[in-house]
Design a protein around this motif. Structure first.
Motif, PDB file in Angstrom:
ATOM      1  N   LYS A 138      30.573  76.276  10.687  1.00 39.03           N
ATOM      2  CA  LYS A 138      29.162  76.129  10.357  1.00 39.03           C
ATOM      3  C   LYS A 138      29.021  75.575   8.946  1.00 39.03           C
ATOM      4  O   LYS A 138      29.857  75.816   8.078  1.00 39.03           O
ATOM      5  N   LEU A 184      25.940  75.395   6.081  1.00 39.40           N
ATOM      6  CA  LEU A 184      24.578  75.836   5.773  1.00 39.40           C
ATOM      7  C   LEU A 184      24.134  75.295   4.418  1.00 39.40           C
ATOM      8  O   LEU A 184      24.905  75.323   3.441  1.00 39.40           O
ATOM      9  N   CYS A 217      27.023  85.957   2.298  1.00 37.40           N
ATOM     10  CA  CYS A 217      28.160  85.582   3.149  1.00 37.40           C
ATOM     11  C   CYS A 217      28.866  86.827   3.659  1.00 37.40           C
ATOM     12  O   CYS A 217      29.216  86.919   4.832  1.00 37.40           O
ATOM     13  N   LEU A 261      26.291  85.949   6.814  1.00 44.78           N
ATOM     14  CA  LEU A 261      26.574  84.571   7.230  1.00 44.78           C
ATOM     15  C   LEU A 261      27.945  84.395   7.866  1.00 44.78           C
ATOM     16  O   LEU A 261      28.143  83.518   8.697  1.00 44.78           O
ATOM     17  N   TYR A 301      34.809  81.838   4.285  1.00 43.85           N
ATOM     18  CA  TYR A 301      33.729  80.990   3.803  1.00 43.85           C
ATOM     19  C   TYR A 301      34.052  80.470   2.409  1.00 43.85           C
ATOM     20  O   TYR A 301      34.869  81.045   1.696  1.00 43.85           O
ATOM     21  N   ILE A 323      17.867  82.586  10.409  1.00 44.40           N
ATOM     22  CA  ILE A 323      18.783  83.095   9.375  1.00 44.40           C
ATOM     23  C   ILE A 323      18.005  83.462   8.119  1.00 44.40           C
ATOM     24  O   ILE A 323      18.226  84.505   7.509  1.00 44.40           O
ATOM     25  N   VAL A 326      16.675  77.548   4.704  1.00 45.15           N
ATOM     26  CA  VAL A 326      18.046  77.469   5.221  1.00 45.15           C
ATOM     27  C   VAL A 326      18.087  76.382   6.291  1.00 45.15           C
ATOM     28  O   VAL A 326      17.217  76.329   7.162  1.00 45.15           O
ATOM     29  N   VAL A 338      20.876  74.643   9.046  1.00 47.11           N
ATOM     30  CA  VAL A 338      22.193  74.886   9.628  1.00 47.11           C
ATOM     31  C   VAL A 338      22.733  73.608  10.252  1.00 47.11           C
ATOM     32  O   VAL A 338      22.003  72.880  10.942  1.00 47.11           O
TER      33      VAL A 338
END
Lengths: 91, 91
Positions: A41, A43, A63, A67, A75, B22, B37, B39
């Motif tokens: 992902k 972001l 995170c 996330l 991450y 999110i 946010v 994505v």
């Protein structure tokens, strides 16, 4: 405002069925030189925050708690520096 | 072998319900300074290819035909340079 770019990826060794499916699809379309595909992902997060240290702490907490799944994912993130304020300096 | 990092993101102006969800979740967890946010996807692709120009052409074709939806998404990618081969040079 500070903008952050966050990448959340599967840890090495964790199976990636989505990546495997994409590799298979690419192969079926004639892209036979694709060895491996891993999917993660990405972001983009905008924070109403001026202080990079504060933003950094907030992002780490985000995170760790929401996330990324720390068991299978890792991450990393970069902060975009806010534009320098116009400031005069006397000597 | 050449490794590529591909980012696929929604075009500006395209609604991002996942990003909105999110943001809402972060807000509920106390991260009230999150403005926005967005994505996207992040792909790591390994190509059995030595020639960066060939790899570039292949990646562009992959993105255009399979990895991104050109109507709502945009992409960019970077190629990791393969390590320089060890070579002797006489003078």
């Amino acid at each position: 405002m500070i903008k952050a770019h966050v990448h959340v990826t599967l840890k090495a060794g964790i199976l990636d069925p989505q990546g495997r499916a994409i590799r298979r699809s690419l192969e079926n379309q004639g892209f036979t030189l694709v060895n491996n595909v891993r999917v993660g992902k990405f972001l983009e997060i905008e924070l109403q925050e001026q202080d990079p240290a504060q933003a950094d702490a907030q992002l780490k907490a985000m995170c760790d708690t929401l996330l990324a799944n720390p068991i299978i994912e890792e991450y990393h993130y970069e902060l975009e520096r806010p534009p320098e304020p116009i400031s005069g300096q006397g000597s």
